[in-house]
Enzyme design. Structure first.
Site, mmCIF file in Angstrom:
data_model
loop_
_atom_site.group_PDB
_atom_site.id
_atom_site.type_symbol
_atom_site.label_atom_id
_atom_site.label_comp_id
_atom_site.label_asym_id
_atom_site.label_seq_id
_atom_site.Cartn_x
_atom_site.Cartn_y
_atom_site.Cartn_z
ATOM 1 N N TRP A 1 107.867 55.231 -18.805
ATOM 2 C CA TRP A 1 108.072 54.018 -17.993
ATOM 3 C C TRP A 1 107.679 52.753 -18.766
ATOM 4 C CZ3 TRP A 1 103.970 51.630 -14.435
ATOM 5 C CH2 TRP A 1 102.702 51.769 -14.991
ATOM 6 N N GLU B 1 97.069 58.575 -14.277
ATOM 7 C CA GLU B 1 97.394 59.993 -14.466
ATOM 8 C C GLU B 1 96.225 60.931 -14.209
ATOM 9 O OE1 GLU B 1 98.801 59.831 -18.486
ATOM 10 O OE2 GLU B 1 100.834 59.545 -17.776
#
Ligand code: BGC
Length: 797
Positions: free
Chosen positions: A354, A493
């Site tokens: 991304w 994450e």
């Protein structure tokens, strides 16, 4: 040292890997690490050459289980040049004394220089000055020059010039257990009397790569006659050039190299074209001239001057230089996305994440054609994204978290934790927010260029399909009367599962849910932007029904967002109930706590249990949208507007984030720009220094970080100059930071070429002659005005 130079004055073996990545030379098609020419890959040196789209898959058996990885292939090493004097073994740092050393990088032209003075075992002193570049003027050309000076001797020498296709992918120690051989030899050949060539093929993806090299020796004015001998081995070819050298009379060795692949356009066959090209290339000096000219043209479109701080100026230019090595006009031909770690290392296997969200704004305002083609990389993989959505039971298109050759999900299924030496499950493919980033990127590209053709022909289709995916992954919670998304991960994450359960993914990641509300609004706008015929045709082709559009309307006002009573947005539902981490305890126990996930897992604990984030997640909302826009989005969703919400959320997450990704520094610096300029500047400088200073625990040698490099330059533009697009106006809202005085940069906005300068408390925007036909709207804080080509407007801060 000029602001265009990065230099090292001593050879430090442990630093060499890092320096090789930092001093790579590339042209947006292929790129080569700044490794020295005389050494093979090993513990100290790692020559590597990478090409956009150069992927290959390989299967490794791990405990009997097949694990497939798509790697970013290290292509044949075109660098080898070695000097041997009087029949002795070739000179190297291990058989000679190093008297002087300088490794220098010319940032303006991505040119690598090394100068060494060596004393060999016979007491002969020799200076070798090396220069090389991968040409920004000629896509397929790389050039290398050695100037050899015999300081206190005369006699016969041999120069060995080779192309080495026996290379493997060995650049990332963590991947050491995985299959690393990706190339098969196909052919080694000579062409004419002075060229050697090599053809290899990737073992699974069957990409051919050909390299050809022409090596000549020159005295002060003339070509030196040499005796040539060739040697061909499997996947390797060398030429040895023998000639005489006289004391204090420098000779120059030029190695001109061509690089072609079967992915190239407008070629017959890579080897034929490599042979043809290498014979046609001019001399080193001639090709360097053209290379420098091409870079100068790029700098005219992309330089950022920030004269008040030399250190910052150098690093800003250094980042621009790396960005352009990966995203140049040549890239438009490559069917390429932006590899998160550039084209100079193997970390993350050249995959596209991304991170483009951080990278495009700088490029789009300078080289919009390049962004357009990078977006086409996604368009060409729409079929795969549709397939992925279908396979998971969704509609529309679901792009993968890590994308490589054909748009399949390339995220690893297991990941080595270097702290524990264990392979842990990797659940990061659940980061579906990449689909929000792609949608946002297309919209932003359209906003800055007004490229309606792109929107009609490609952009809208991707955007609508992404909006459909989001609509199909949401479910309506009757009790709440709101739409929810479960089972996904946010940009942070560290959190992979709901603590205490085995459920993968989290419920209601706030960043994602707000983005989905925004996407649901914009998708309707996109439909309105399509001419009627196109709209009907597109809806017909993809089978988009009125019921789906009606659902978008609902979702844009009814997405669920978890918000605490005081206005802090919860990263995901349930985050607020997690334990606070004892940060001090970990800080005193470990030197580096950026990767708290690895530490906790190695200790048998889990980050899922704590309020601990790798990087900005919720705060991304304020990175992508202004505070007012975030408030409007929340209000549209029926949430109360809290005072100082941005500040509150920064303070809350700041203390709970380890900045394990450098992207996090960018977001925090951006948010602080308007609130606490000093803190923002500190973070900006830390981010600027992160790759040159290798603050991420030694990862830069595995490839530079494209996101942070582009993000820092964009901070100057969007963060500090406050550039924003509102309707059809380009707006500025500069932040009061002393160090910015003198900041000057070129921009392109909807065919207008602008020069923007901040000086002595004034902002001047000049529309350069040509370009815009009509006038352009410029906004400054609450003022709006029009500007025509050739005119300037000055605003007092
Ligand atoms: C970050 C991701 C990023 C990836 C590639 C990871 O460390 O957490 O946000 O996309 O690196 O740069």
């Amino acid at each position: 040292m000029s602001t265009w130079t990065l230099a090292y004055d001593s050879f430090i073996p442990e630093q060499e890997g890092l320096r090789e990545a930092l001093t790579s030379t590339g042209n947006g098609y292929f790129c080569t690490r700044g490794a020295c020419e005389w050494a093979d890959a090993g513990a100290v040196h790692y020559p590597g050459t990478y090409m956009h789209g150069g992927f290959n898959r390989a299967t490794t058996l791990m405990a009997g289980r097949p694990v497939v990885n798509e790697d970013f292939v290290n292509f044949p090493n075109w660098l080898p040049l070695r000097l041997s004097i009087g029949g002795d073994e070739p000179l190297s740092l291990s058989n000679a004394e190093l008297l002087d050393y300088r490794h220098e990088y010319d940032i303006r032209h991505a040119l690598v220089r090394r100068t060494l003075r060596l004393r060999d075992r016979q007491g002969r002193e020799t200076t070798i000055a090396s220069r090389r570049f991968v040409s920004m003027a000629e896509q397929h050309l790389a050039a290398l020059e050695w100037t050899i000076t015999a300081e206190n001797w005369s006699g016969p020498v041999e120069v060995l010039s080779a192309l080495d296709g026996r290379v493997e992918n060995r650049g990332v120690a963590r991947y050491g257990d995985l299959v690393s051989r990706h190339l098969n030899r196909v052919d080694e050949a000579t062409c004419g009397t002075d060229c050697i060539s090599l053809l290899v093929q990737t073992r699974q993806s069957r990409i051919y790569v050909a390299e050809a090299a022409r090596t000549h020796v020159y005295g002060e004015h003339e070509v030196v006659q040499v005796d040539r001998k060739n040697l061909e081995l499997q996947g390797y070819i060398q030429e040895v050039l023998a000639f005489e050298v006289e004391e204090k009379c420098p000779v120059r060795v030029e190695k001109m190299v061509s690089f072609f692949s079967s992915r190239d356009n407008a070629i017959s066959e890579p080897l034929i074209n490599a042979h043809e090209a290498v014979r046609r290339f001019g001399t080193f000096a001639e090709t360097l001239d053209r290379h420098e000219y091409a870079w100068d043209q790029l700098w005219a479109r992309a330089d950022v001057e920030i004269p008040k701080d030399e250190h910052v100026q150098r690093l800003v230019r250094f980042h621009i230089c790396h960005l352009l090595q990966v995203c140049s006009p040549f890239t438009t031909d490559m069917d390429a996305g932006v590899p998160a770690r550039g084209l100079n290392g193997e970390a993350y296997r050249g995959h596209v994440f991304w991170d483009e969200l951080y990278i495009y704004p700088f490029i789009t305002f300078r080289l919009p054609d390049v962004t357009r083609e990078l977006l086409m990389y996604r368009y060409r993989r729409l079929r795969k994204a549709r397939q992925a959505a279908l396979d998971h039971g969704y509609k529309g298109a679901m792009y993968p978290w890590q994308s490589g050759s054909d748009g399949s999900e390339e995220t690893q299924v297991v990941h080595l934790n270097p702290k524990s030496g264990r392979w842990d499950p990797d659940l990061s493919h659940n980061q579906r927010h990449v689909n929000a980033a792609i949608f946002y990127n297309i919209w932003e590209y359209f906003q800055s260029t007004n490229d309606l053709e792109f929107l009609w022909d490609h952009g809208a289709e991707m955007m609508l399909e992404i909006a459909r995916f989001w609509a199909s992954i949401t479910h309506f919670n009757e009790e709440r009367g709101r739409y929810e998304i479960h089972g996904i991960m946010g940009p942070d994450e560290f959190h992979e599962t709901v603590y205490g359960s085995n459920k993968h993914g989290l419920p209601n990641n706030a960043y994602t849910n707000v983005m989905v509300a925004w996407i649901s609004q914009i998708a309707q706008k996109v439909l309105d932007l399509l001419p009627e015929g196109r709209r009907d045709a597109l809806c017909g082709t993809i089978g988009l029904g009125e019921d789906e559009i009606a659902k978008w309307r609902e979702m844009s006002t009814k997405m669920f967002v978890p918000i605490h009573d005081d206005g802090v947005i919860s990263q995901f539902e349930g985050y607020e109930d997690l334990e606070d981490l004892d940060w001090e305890a970990y800080r005193s126990k470990y030197d580096d706590i950026h990767r708290m996930d690895r530490i906790l897992k190695a200790e048998g604990d889990t980050p899922d249990k704590y309020k601990v984030a790798k990087q900005a997640d919720t705060l991304m909302l304020w990175y992508l949208f202004s505070d007012a826009k975030v408030a409007r989005l929340l209000e549209t969703l029926g949430y109360q507007r809290f005072p100082d919400m941005e500040r509150k959320n920064i303070d809350y997450y700041e203390h709970r984030t380890s900045h394990g990704s450098t992207l996090s520094l960018i977001v925090h610096a951006d948010l602080e720009a308007g609130l606490d300029p000093e803190t923002s500047w500190d973070r900006f400088v830390t981010a600027l220094e992160s790759d040159v200073g290798d603050i991420q625990g030694g990862t830069t040698k595995e490839g530079i970080h494209m996101g942070v490099m582009a993000g820092t330059i964009d901070l100057l533009q969007r963060g500090y100059l406050g550039v924003d697009i509102s309707g059809d106006a380009l707006c500025f809202n500069p932040k009061p930071i002393d160090k910015l005085d003198g900041l000057k940069l070129p921009m392109q906005f909807r065919q207008a070429h602008l020069e923007v300068e901040l000086r002595d408390g004034k902002l001047t925007v000049t529309a350069l002659p040509g370009g815009i036909r009509r006038s352009l709207k410029i906004g400054y804080k609450d003022e709006m005005c029009e500007i025509k080509a050739g005119e300037s407007r000055t605003f007092t801060l």
